[in-house]
Design a protein around this motif. Structure first.
Motif, mmCIF file in Angstrom:
data_model
loop_
_atom_site.group_PDB
_atom_site.id
_atom_site.type_symbol
_atom_site.label_atom_id
_atom_site.label_comp_id
_atom_site.label_asym_id
_atom_site.label_seq_id
_atom_site.Cartn_x
_atom_site.Cartn_y
_atom_site.Cartn_z
ATOM 1 N N HIS A 29 71.265 -20.935 -55.468
ATOM 2 C CA HIS A 29 70.793 -22.142 -54.978
ATOM 3 C C HIS A 29 70.816 -23.130 -55.940
ATOM 4 O O HIS A 29 70.930 -22.927 -57.101
ATOM 5 C CB HIS A 29 69.115 -21.808 -54.793
ATOM 6 C CG HIS A 29 68.972 -21.184 -53.399
ATOM 7 N ND1 HIS A 29 67.635 -21.100 -52.817
ATOM 8 C CD2 HIS A 29 69.867 -20.541 -52.664
ATOM 9 C CE1 HIS A 29 67.994 -20.544 -51.543
ATOM 10 N NE2 HIS A 29 68.895 -20.246 -51.480
ATOM 11 N N THR A 82 68.704 -27.103 -56.774
ATOM 12 C CA THR A 82 67.570 -27.988 -56.439
ATOM 13 C C THR A 82 68.286 -29.179 -56.411
ATOM 14 O O THR A 82 69.223 -29.628 -57.439
ATOM 15 C CB THR A 82 66.574 -27.819 -57.575
ATOM 16 O OG1 THR A 82 65.931 -26.643 -57.287
ATOM 17 C CG2 THR A 82 65.451 -28.762 -57.433
ATOM 18 N N TYR A 83 68.035 -30.283 -55.713
ATOM 19 C CA TYR A 83 68.349 -31.433 -55.933
ATOM 20 C C TYR A 83 67.310 -32.439 -55.079
ATOM 21 O O TYR A 83 66.337 -32.195 -54.694
ATOM 22 C CB TYR A 83 69.743 -31.655 -54.807
ATOM 23 C CG TYR A 83 69.444 -31.547 -53.116
ATOM 24 C CD1 TYR A 83 68.929 -30.141 -52.772
ATOM 25 C CD2 TYR A 83 69.267 -32.345 -52.503
ATOM 26 C CE1 TYR A 83 68.753 -30.093 -51.306
ATOM 27 C CE2 TYR A 83 69.183 -32.347 -51.159
ATOM 28 C CZ TYR A 83 68.925 -31.255 -50.648
ATOM 29 O OH TYR A 83 68.730 -30.983 -49.344
ATOM 30 N N GLU A 84 67.604 -33.780 -55.677
ATOM 31 C CA GLU A 84 66.796 -34.804 -55.343
ATOM 32 C C GLU A 84 67.070 -35.489 -54.134
ATOM 33 O O GLU A 84 68.409 -35.715 -54.024
ATOM 34 C CB GLU A 84 66.859 -35.874 -56.759
ATOM 35 C CG GLU A 84 65.486 -36.820 -56.338
ATOM 36 C CD GLU A 84 65.621 -37.752 -57.526
ATOM 37 O OE1 GLU A 84 66.381 -37.568 -58.309
ATOM 38 O OE2 GLU A 84 64.765 -38.756 -57.560
ATOM 39 N N LEU A 85 66.175 -35.781 -53.192
ATOM 40 C CA LEU A 85 66.580 -36.434 -52.031
ATOM 41 C C LEU A 85 66.139 -37.823 -52.054
ATOM 42 O O LEU A 85 65.333 -38.388 -53.303
ATOM 43 C CB LEU A 85 65.616 -35.951 -50.741
ATOM 44 C CG LEU A 85 66.284 -34.415 -50.408
ATOM 45 C CD1 LEU A 85 65.227 -33.287 -51.081
ATOM 46 C CD2 LEU A 85 66.082 -34.278 -48.873
ATOM 47 N N ALA A 86 66.090 -38.791 -51.127
ATOM 48 C CA ALA A 86 65.436 -40.062 -51.115
ATOM 49 C C ALA A 86 64.142 -40.110 -51.354
ATOM 50 O O ALA A 86 63.415 -38.773 -51.141
ATOM 51 C CB ALA A 86 65.885 -40.778 -50.042
ATOM 52 N N ASP A 139 62.130 -39.758 -53.774
ATOM 53 C CA ASP A 139 61.356 -38.922 -54.689
ATOM 54 C C ASP A 139 61.343 -37.785 -54.001
ATOM 55 O O ASP A 139 60.259 -36.981 -54.640
ATOM 56 C CB ASP A 139 60.222 -39.686 -55.169
ATOM 57 C CG ASP A 139 60.437 -40.747 -56.036
ATOM 58 O OD1 ASP A 139 61.544 -40.845 -56.528
ATOM 59 O OD2 ASP A 139 59.366 -41.633 -56.236
ATOM 60 N N MET A 140 61.812 -37.318 -53.374
ATOM 61 C CA MET A 140 61.452 -35.921 -52.610
ATOM 62 C C MET A 140 62.657 -34.623 -53.200
ATOM 63 O O MET A 140 63.579 -35.367 -53.591
ATOM 64 C CB MET A 140 61.625 -35.804 -51.330
ATOM 65 C CG MET A 140 60.247 -36.265 -50.875
ATOM 66 S SD MET A 140 60.235 -36.471 -48.955
ATOM 67 C CE MET A 140 59.814 -34.953 -48.148
ATOM 68 N N MET A 141 62.042 -33.508 -53.583
ATOM 69 C CA MET A 141 62.775 -32.622 -53.925
ATOM 70 C C MET A 141 63.106 -31.659 -53.044
ATOM 71 O O MET A 141 62.270 -31.071 -52.076
ATOM 72 C CB MET A 141 62.219 -31.845 -55.192
ATOM 73 C CG MET A 141 61.797 -32.778 -56.456
ATOM 74 S SD MET A 141 63.269 -33.590 -57.171
ATOM 75 C CE MET A 141 64.016 -32.153 -57.636
ATOM 76 N N GLY A 142 64.316 -31.022 -52.837
ATOM 77 C CA GLY A 142 64.745 -30.093 -52.033
ATOM 78 C C GLY A 142 65.637 -28.897 -52.691
ATOM 79 O O GLY A 142 65.960 -28.869 -53.830
ATOM 80 N N MET A 143 65.831 -27.843 -51.913
ATOM 81 C CA MET A 143 66.745 -26.843 -52.424
ATOM 82 C C MET A 143 67.680 -26.319 -51.437
ATOM 83 O O MET A 143 67.437 -26.346 -50.302
ATOM 84 C CB MET A 143 65.697 -25.743 -52.781
ATOM 85 C CG MET A 143 66.246 -24.350 -53.292
ATOM 86 S SD MET A 143 64.658 -23.310 -53.487
ATOM 87 C CE MET A 143 64.168 -22.853 -51.919
ATOM 88 N N ARG A 144 68.903 -25.712 -51.850
ATOM 89 C CA ARG A 144 70.017 -25.528 -50.944
ATOM 90 C C ARG A 144 70.931 -24.467 -51.454
ATOM 91 O O ARG A 144 70.815 -24.362 -52.604
ATOM 92 C CB ARG A 144 70.798 -26.638 -50.373
ATOM 93 C CG ARG A 144 71.419 -27.095 -51.489
ATOM 94 C CD ARG A 144 72.383 -28.690 -51.276
ATOM 95 N NE ARG A 144 72.576 -29.459 -52.320
ATOM 96 C CZ ARG A 144 72.701 -30.843 -52.264
ATOM 97 N NH1 ARG A 144 72.748 -31.480 -50.953
ATOM 98 N NH2 ARG A 144 73.119 -31.171 -53.371
ATOM 99 N N GLU A 145 71.378 -23.781 -50.501
ATOM 100 C CA GLU A 145 72.534 -22.779 -51.260
ATOM 101 C C GLU A 145 73.733 -23.427 -51.771
ATOM 102 O O GLU A 145 74.168 -24.495 -51.223
ATOM 103 C CB GLU A 145 72.939 -21.765 -49.943
ATOM 104 C CG GLU A 145 73.600 -20.598 -50.361
ATOM 105 C CD GLU A 145 73.789 -19.600 -49.259
ATOM 106 O OE1 GLU A 145 73.473 -19.828 -48.273
ATOM 107 O OE2 GLU A 145 74.561 -18.656 -49.763
ATOM 108 N N GLY A 176 65.257 -26.825 -62.182
ATOM 109 C CA GLY A 176 65.536 -27.951 -61.557
ATOM 110 C C GLY A 176 67.010 -28.257 -61.331
ATOM 111 O O GLY A 176 67.428 -29.449 -60.809
ATOM 112 N N GLY A 177 67.894 -27.260 -61.550
ATOM 113 C CA GLY A 177 69.355 -27.564 -61.171
ATOM 114 C C GLY A 177 69.505 -26.029 -60.355
ATOM 115 O O GLY A 177 69.191 -25.857 -59.296
#
Ligand SMILES: [Cu+2]
Lengths: 160, 193
Positions: free
Chosen positions: A85, A87-91, A93-99, A116-117
């Motif tokens: 996975h 982790t990435y930053e969305l618009a 200031d939100m954080m998300g996680m994806r494959e 964080g990565g």
């Protein structure tokens, strides 16, 4: 615009991080002594996790071969599901996680998975992971084959 | 990297702000009462039960091993690195109360070796949690889900990354990027209270 492959981002991130601490740039790159061939895993550690919960494993993947390698599968006896996975930053200031799709490990290069990565995500833990425990992870690479790594459970990286 | 710089700018800005006017409350929670529950199933009221000592408060969900573990570990680190924690309270609140019950939070706290004073893990009625998150500016949205055994669905959330510093009078003093803020910055701010 074509999205940048996630692992390329990670490598860029790693280079950027190293160049930030300008006085130890040399030290940072020499910190990773690439193996003569094949893949070596260093500094692996896992987050604590509750039973039926999740955890993340971090590590440095050192590819000593001249050829780029790819990850075919991940497995661990303590988790029902294991995925790579990011982790990435969305618009806003939100954080998300994806494959992370199609990860590539460049020849004679290092891919650093850090909080964080990138992380190796363990899901459906069949046992709690407490600080001080050790788990085993098997990474299957296209060229380097199966690599089994012991991973200590820590509350944070020992590097900081 | 971008995050780090952004947080650094935020931190510098916040410090600058702190120097320019000594007690800049960003919000004051003393006008509200949130009825919540800790990891032992005990009822607590925020902020009433926390008045009298500062609170370091982070926001998490336990199915998030990277950023949220980072936030949890940071809160733990602030306590462990403080020379004089005194009565300071260290609280982690879930924004996923449907799954993060008291029992789940207790197991989670235990895994992090934080099921002990001065740490507390809070959950509550989803409506109450929702109101609290709105007030503190923590936003969440469902991202992706995975089909798992017995037709169950495991879902993940996109969320704000926050740690708050609240003073002994329920006033919000600082609002940090939860996973990226070095614990010593929070400690320095705590010592200024
Ligand atoms: Cu993940």
């Amino acid at each position: 615009m074509k999205p940048v492959p996630p692992l390329l981002l990670s490598i860029t991130f790693f280079i950027l991080t190293s160049s930030c601490n300008s006085e130890n740039t040399e030290l940072q790159s020499s910190q990773f002594e690439l193996p003569d061939s094949g893949i070596e895993i260093t500094d692996a550690w896992a987050r604590p996790g509750r039973i039926n919960g999740v955890s993340a494993i971090y590590m440095n993947v050192l590819n000593g071969s001249a050829e780029p390698d790819t990850l075919i599968s991940l497995s661990s006896s303590i988790a029902g599901l294991v995925e790579l996975h990011e982790t990435y930053e969305l618009a806003d200031d939100m954080m998300g996680m994806r494959e992370a799709e199609n990860p590539v490990f460049p020849g004679r290069g290092v891919v650093s998975m850090q909080p964080g990565g990138f992380h190796i995500m363990l899901m459906q833990l069949n046992q709690p992971l407490n600080v001080g425990d050790e788990v085993h992870l098997v990474l299957k690479f296209a060229l380097a084959g199966d690599i089994s790594v012991p991973v200590p459970v820590q509350s944070q990286s020992e590097q900081n | 990297m971008r995050l780090y710089i952004r947080n650094l700018i935020l931190v510098i800005f916040t410090i600058g702000f702190a120097i320019s006017c000594s007690s800049p409350a960003l919000d004051d929670y003393s006008d509200v009462q949130y009825h919540l529950m800790d990891q032992n199933g005990e009822s607590v009221i925020f902020p009433d039960d926390y008045e009298g000592a500062p609170v370091v408060m982070g926001f998490i969900y336990t199915n998030c091993p990277d950023i949220c573990s980072f936030i949890t570990a940071n809160v733990s680190k602030v306590y462990n690195e403080m020379e004089n924690p005194g009565e300071t309270q260290f609280v982690l609140v879930t924004f996923d109360p449907d799954r993060d019950t008291s029992e789940v939070l207790k197991n989670y706290a235990n895994a992090f070796d934080m099921d002990k004073d001065p740490f507390q893990f809070l959950t509550g009625d989803p409506d109450v949690i929702d109101q609290l998150m709105t007030r503190v500016g923590v936003r969440t949205q469902e991202s992706y889900s995975r089909e798992i055994e017995d037709g169950e669905r495991m879902y993940f959330l996109n969320h704000s990354d926050k740690i708050l510093l609240i003073d002994s009078r329920s006033r919000l003093i600082f609002d940090y990027g939860g996973s990226m803020t070095p614990p010593n910055i929070i400690i320095e701010d705590l010592e200024k209270l």
